[in-house]
Design a protein around this motif. Sequence first.
Motif, PDB file in Angstrom:
ATOM      1  N   THR A 295       0.831  -1.204   0.000  1.00  0.00           N
ATOM      2  CA  THR A 295       0.000   0.000   0.000  1.00  0.00           C
ATOM      3  C   THR A 295       0.863   1.251   0.000  1.00  0.00           C
ATOM      4  N   GLN A 297      -0.507   4.097   0.974  1.00  0.00           N
ATOM      5  CA  GLN A 297      -1.025   4.884   2.088  1.00  0.00           C
ATOM      6  C   GLN A 297      -1.439   3.915   3.193  1.00  0.00           C
ATOM      7  N   ALA A 298      -0.908   4.146   4.382  1.00  0.00           N
ATOM      8  CA  ALA A 298      -1.109   3.180   5.459  1.00  0.00           C
ATOM      9  C   ALA A 298      -2.583   2.980   5.813  1.00  0.00           C
ATOM     10  N   GLY A 299      -3.356   4.056   5.899  1.00  0.00           N
ATOM     11  CA  GLY A 299      -4.751   3.954   6.349  1.00  0.00           C
ATOM     12  C   GLY A 299      -5.585   3.007   5.499  1.00  0.00           C
ATOM     13  N   PRO A 300      -5.645   3.238   4.181  1.00  0.00           N
ATOM     14  CA  PRO A 300      -6.399   2.295   3.337  1.00  0.00           C
ATOM     15  C   PRO A 300      -5.785   0.889   3.369  1.00  0.00           C
ATOM     16  N   GLY A 301      -4.453   0.797   3.513  1.00  0.00           N
ATOM     17  CA  GLY A 301      -3.806  -0.510   3.592  1.00  0.00           C
ATOM     18  C   GLY A 301      -4.255  -1.287   4.816  1.00  0.00           C
ATOM     19  N   LEU A 302      -4.458  -0.557   5.897  1.00  0.00           N
ATOM     20  CA  LEU A 302      -4.926  -1.181   7.137  1.00  0.00           C
ATOM     21  C   LEU A 302      -6.351  -1.725   6.943  1.00  0.00           C
ATOM     22  N   ILE A 303      -7.188  -0.953   6.270  1.00  0.00           N
ATOM     23  CA  ILE A 303      -8.555  -1.407   5.988  1.00  0.00           C
ATOM     24  C   ILE A 303      -8.525  -2.654   5.106  1.00  0.00           C
ATOM     25  N   ALA A 305      -6.006  -4.889   4.763  1.00  0.00           N
ATOM     26  CA  ALA A 305      -5.466  -6.036   5.498  1.00  0.00           C
ATOM     27  C   ALA A 305      -6.485  -6.572   6.500  1.00  0.00           C
ATOM     28  N   ASP A 306      -7.198  -5.661   7.144  1.00  0.00           N
ATOM     29  CA  ASP A 306      -8.239  -6.035   8.107  1.00  0.00           C
ATOM     30  C   ASP A 306      -9.335  -6.852   7.399  1.00  0.00           C
ATOM     31  N   ASP A 341       4.120  -1.287   3.486  1.00  0.00           N
ATOM     32  CA  ASP A 341       3.709   0.117   3.350  1.00  0.00           C
ATOM     33  C   ASP A 341       4.860   0.866   2.725  1.00  0.00           C
ATOM     34  N   TYR A 368      -2.711  -1.214  -3.159  1.00  0.00           N
ATOM     35  CA  TYR A 368      -3.548  -0.014  -3.059  1.00  0.00           C
ATOM     36  C   TYR A 368      -2.660   1.213  -3.158  1.00  0.00           C
ATOM     37  N   LEU A 370      -3.383   5.594  -3.899  1.00  0.00           N
ATOM     38  CA  LEU A 370      -4.217   6.701  -4.367  1.00  0.00           C
ATOM     39  C   LEU A 370      -3.640   7.250  -5.660  1.00  0.00           C
ATOM     40  N   SER A 417     -12.045   0.878  -4.145  1.00  0.00           N
ATOM     41  CA  SER A 417     -11.945   1.028  -2.692  1.00  0.00           C
ATOM     42  C   SER A 417     -11.195  -0.172  -2.134  1.00  0.00           C
ATOM     43  N   ASP A 419     -11.965  -2.050   0.344  1.00  0.00           N
ATOM     44  CA  ASP A 419     -12.778  -3.226   0.692  1.00  0.00           C
ATOM     45  C   ASP A 419     -13.284  -3.969  -0.534  1.00  0.00           C
TER      46      ASP A 419
ATOM     47  N   SER B 151      -6.782   8.855   9.310  1.00  0.00           N
ATOM     48  CA  SER B 151      -5.694   8.691   8.349  1.00  0.00           C
ATOM     49  C   SER B 151      -5.872   9.627   7.176  1.00  0.00           C
ATOM     50  N   VAL B 154      -7.089   7.594   4.163  1.00  0.00           N
ATOM     51  CA  VAL B 154      -8.506   7.227   4.194  1.00  0.00           C
ATOM     52  C   VAL B 154      -9.376   8.454   3.944  1.00  0.00           C
ATOM     53  N   MET B 161     -14.645   8.433  -2.871  1.00  0.00           N
ATOM     54  CA  MET B 161     -15.780   7.492  -2.950  1.00  0.00           C
ATOM     55  C   MET B 161     -17.112   8.236  -2.846  1.00  0.00           C
ATOM     56  N   GLU B 204      -9.207   4.827  13.909  1.00  0.00           N
ATOM     57  CA  GLU B 204      -8.269   3.715  14.085  1.00  0.00           C
ATOM     58  C   GLU B 204      -8.055   3.472  15.578  1.00  0.00           C
ATOM     59  N   VAL B 230     -11.631   0.711  12.421  1.00  0.00           N
ATOM     60  CA  VAL B 230     -10.741  -0.244  11.768  1.00  0.00           C
ATOM     61  C   VAL B 230     -10.060  -1.090  12.828  1.00  0.00           C
ATOM     62  N   ASN B 233      -9.490  -7.280  13.092  1.00  0.00           N
ATOM     63  CA  ASN B 233      -8.547  -8.390  13.122  1.00  0.00           C
ATOM     64  C   ASN B 233      -7.142  -7.886  13.417  1.00  0.00           C
ATOM     65  N   VAL B 235      -3.636  -7.280  12.644  1.00  0.00           N
ATOM     66  CA  VAL B 235      -2.763  -7.228  11.473  1.00  0.00           C
ATOM     67  C   VAL B 235      -1.359  -6.843  11.933  1.00  0.00           C
ATOM     68  N   PHE B 238       1.384  -3.444  12.291  1.00  0.00           N
ATOM     69  CA  PHE B 238       1.270  -2.493  11.184  1.00  0.00           C
ATOM     70  C   PHE B 238       0.484  -1.261  11.612  1.00  0.00           C
ATOM     71  N   HIS B 242       1.574   2.944  11.993  1.00  0.00           N
ATOM     72  CA  HIS B 242       0.900   3.889  11.107  1.00  0.00           C
ATOM     73  C   HIS B 242       0.685   5.236  11.801  1.00  0.00           C
TER      74      HIS B 242
END
Lengths: 667, 667
Positions: A295, A297-303, A305-306, A341, A368, A370, A417, A419, B151, B154, B161, B204, B230, B233, B235, B238, B242
């Motif tokens: 990723t 960007q960490a934030g979307p990457g966290l979403i 991975a989650d 990341d 991911y 942007l 997105s 997800d 984030s 995000v 979106m 987060e 977020v 789970n 992860v 990570f 962030h």
Amino acid sequence: MGASGNAGKAGYAMVSSLANFPGPVYAINPRAAAVGESILNLETKASVAELKGQVDLAVLTVPAQMVPEALEQCGEAGVTAAVICAGGFSESGDEGSALQQQAVHVATTHGIRLLGPNTSGFMNPRLGLFANFMPSVTTLSPGPVAVVAQSGGVNLALAFMLDHAGIGTSLSVGLGNGADVGFVEVLDHLANDPETTAVALHVEGVADGAALMDAVLRVSTRKPVIAIKVGKNDVGDFAKSHTGALTGSYEVTRAALSQAGAVVVDSLAELVDAVTALSTIRLQPHPGPGAAVITGQAGPGLILADALAEAGVPMPALHSETTAQLQQLLPALTYQRNPVDTGRPGGSFPAVARAVSEDPSIALTAVYALDEPGAFDPVAALGPLSGHVMFASGGPKNVLIQQRERLRELRIPMFHSPDALAHGVAAVVKDAQLQFAASQWPVRPAFGRGAILGSTLDESEGKRLIAEAGVQIPAGRTAANRQEAHAALEDLGGPLVVKVLDAAILHKADVGGVHTNIRTPDQLDVALDVIDRIPNRSSGRYLLERQAGYGVELIVGGVRDAAFGPVVALSLGGTDVEISNVSPQLRVAPLSRPAAIDMVLGLPPALLAGHRGSPPIDPEAVADILLAVSELLMTYSDITEVDLNPVRITAEGSIVLDALIICELQH
Amino acid sequence: MGASGNAGKAGYAMVSSLANFPGPVYAINPRAAAVGESILNLETKASVAELKGQVDLAVLTVPAQMVPEALEQCGEAGVTAAVICAGGFSESGDEGSALQQQAVHVATTHGIRLLGPNTSGFMNPRLGLFANFMPSVTTLSPGPVAVVAQSGGVNLALAFMLDHAGIGTSLSVGLGNGADVGFVEVLDHLANDPETTAVALHVEGVADGAALMDAVLRVSTRKPVIAIKVGKNDVGDFAKSHTGALTGSYEVTRAALSQAGAVVVDSLAELVDAVTALSTIRLQPHPGPGAAVITGQAGPGLILADALAEAGVPMPALHSETTAQLQQLLPALTYQRNPVDTGRPGGSFPAVARAVSEDPSIALTAVYALDEPGAFDPVAALGPLSGHVMFASGGPKNVLIQQRERLRELRIPMFHSPDALAHGVAAVVKDAQLQFAASQWPVRPAFGRGAILGSTLDESEGKRLIAEAGVQIPAGRTAANRQEAHAALEDLGGPLVVKVLDAAILHKADVGGVHTNIRTPDQLDVALDVIDRIPNRSSGRYLLERQAGYGVELIVGGVRDAAFGPVVALSLGGTDVEISNVSPQLRVAPLSRPAAIDMVLGLPPALLAGHRGSPPIDPEAVADILLAVSELLMTYSDITEVDLNPVRITAEGSIVLDALIICELQH
């Protein structure tokens, strides 16, 4: 047939759809033909008889009552395929059912294959053939995905949703009542259709489950099938009023579709995401293909991975060689395991993506980033990884759509997105797992082998039958009277469980028919006294068994589903099973050993590991029991239910403590 | 500051975003200023000092190490607001934390408010102010939704979106490390912002839970808040790498946000659907507003109704007056209850929609109809029902987008699939329920009232404390020795439960410290013998209690969460609790009685009704216990954990059978 010049009528809308067909199309309308009027520039005919031998497909928008007569005319004109749009057939009661039978009879007599009734029709954008009374279908683009929907409305909804996602359709069919052409016929066509790379399947109710499973299996061995089953919740009799088909068991149908190799999803949105992925990428069969996340960007990457963890996608740690490479490529502060990341994507991004994608644990890489024109070009960075990479981004819509088109040409699915990307990755991973499982799936024999058990078994007989299959039961004796019971106590030694033995008593504990911890003759007499007070016993027999050691309890069951036949179930035992919210593991029989073990491994991890001092669960031993139930259901066609409840996991093994085998007289 | 003329650098991207601002913008770059070069047509300055007194906002894209010095310059130039984009602060370890503290210190000294560090910035499309280094943000349209994201990535993903969904943003903020301006500051601004009708919140980790809850509550009483948390789970670390914030307890955070009136969703897609609905429609507070479904096509209607039932949306039966009207309006074969299936939409559709929408049980009507130009005009049919109707359709994308725009002007949210519509309806219904609940939510006092309990209690002391709050405990006695134990047996009568009494022994049953069914002096001696063999007892005391009757067991607990303070939990008891998939009911204390009852009603229905011969659960009685735990946690600030396990639901009442109250010494 039923063509109309009045806008707003289905017969007008259908003509306007069909008018796009590049071949000859005629509007059957006696009044218009009589005055030489065209309808929407189509030549009109008074009757299909005038087109004898020239018609490949008849589309009927006439009212239900006129359908048999119209089919009769079609048959006489040599037509061999027809779509019936009208409702008012089997979905609407006895009278409609009779009308449907009549229509099918006429069609069969003349060798006509029918789509419908009670459907909006079908669409084949590549042929320009839009046999659907929703005229805006003519805007649909051709593409690699086939839609097979039980409902004509869902067929349209899905075809448009796929179109919005930039995925065109090869064929899109609403089955309606499925009086003749059903799931099996369309799926068999699609298995061999070179234009179709993935199939989206919408299921409400199933009449012949085995035939559906076989047909799905024939497709899924060649190309991915993604399925949605409607009817998780009770919505009254609305479902029944719709296609006439009962929605049937939600969980059994999902289990059966999955067993046949279909990726089963929970919503239309997830279906579109899964199809977007699987129409472009399919991995080799694998029990657990690893996914990596990269990723920008960490934030979307966290979403992301989650969501992948939630979907059970394996995300293995990267090999040390890979992390060593990443250390060279990335700034010190970035997270370099899995997820990776990169921080704001820079020049090293393509090399990072390559390094991760080539890691031996990684089958599929999810990226991911942007939209950052100038800083990151996904086409250049990911193009070389085609087949093993999927992408999602955020940015202006027109920019993303352009990128999506370019990436699609490179066989890289793209989402808007994190997800949605997670849905896509989860579907591709699941498909690889199902392919692997299906390779171990035996060819289904016809249900049952004709053997008849004859009557419901009492506990002792049921246990003996189970024990013959190599399953452990407690050491025990039946006793016809008190003397034999006391002799059994002396022989077996305590502590014993003493039970009433009577096939007619289904809930023994509730009537005082089960006594534990019996060690002495006095205790035995007390227990037998209570048992003897149970009213309406068919015999005076008892069952005495050595009491099993401590352990968690499971329930192994078998039922005969109306649509899918024999089904084996594994669920939690104990008193909390009804409130635990842990779904039972279901499989249509016959089970293979790997499938049985897979069911066991689907139990909650805390239970598998040895819950509250219980020994851990031995998957092989529990699989033996599941296979025994599968075999029973397959062997005896009159067994309607098997209930091994509980099966206790003890230090001495997995022991069936109670067995109920119910037979129903066959007619 | 940190402006760059090199494309690809963040300082260049930021300048290109800011250049859209209609007011004066200067690029600070000493080298460019020295030679009189502009950057992207912006006037360059060597230092912010040259702009003394003229600057409202400083945007810093300088590297982390240069931030304190840049802020110093800002302060001297009279700047009072700054955005810090650079990473490398508290999210990256001790050194970064020190740097962040230094930056905050400089800012505080000069009265500068900071956004960031470690963020891409913020966007206010209405002002043309795009303080974000992702230059494509300048394409974002203004609209009624504010985004507050922890984030920066995000924030961008969500803003785009929402833009794709046809919903613009009023303000869109990425908090990053939130060193100064955080959730509370932005939420308080939005509560009073007339341009914002709904707030989308991305969380987060939370540092100060009470402050966050209060701020969310201040917004949600005025306009809807939709939140995503977020980190369901694990992860790995990570998340920590962030934002530096631990993701914290997923379930507690969700419960707390919900308690504060936020509609908590599970995915970004669901967030967009919820925001689409709630930025347009908000119902009056209501404990269970009824939804109706009207569909032009049965298949998608079935998916919609199934999804609404899954989300727990009440779908009451229509009143007889309504169904009588529908009988007049609709053909005989259609389904006319709730859902209402109109069949192919015709001229009566507007009247059908009006009749259903005016039914006294219906607060919100969800309509699905495929695009059928000529046959059905959603704007004409639904326009009169604005405020109480939501719509979804399938059809060509450009047609749907045009309809969506027209309907949005009429305050009718529109979606492109039945499941997206279901998300929207569920969110609006949930918001009305949360508004209702929040109206009963007491003002939160500061945590604890300073009282100190002093030390962990033994079972008898714990039970006495609980009993003082009016909660039922078993009749019992403590005994310091065998004589007292035998006297207690004589007094209380059997059967008794006999336990070791020792605050230091947390798992009594595991060490042989719990004996049930003790009726005789002999049995008592056997039990006491076993207890006396437990090693390391701090005293020789016993607890003897009358054994409670049969019933299901619950666990009532209390913990002190690091972010949210005292939390009360209600979960299933029994041995299967760890393997059941039923989430505990959580609420941040103090509880109101309605909230406590709501927790009880969240238990599985099968359990509430009286599971396996247990008496039904009395919500008031269990609420008493929950309120007692809440009160304990609020009163004694040194209690870290309360564990009432089990609470048994017997015919004689809901009885606390064991109580563990743990205190930790405070520093």
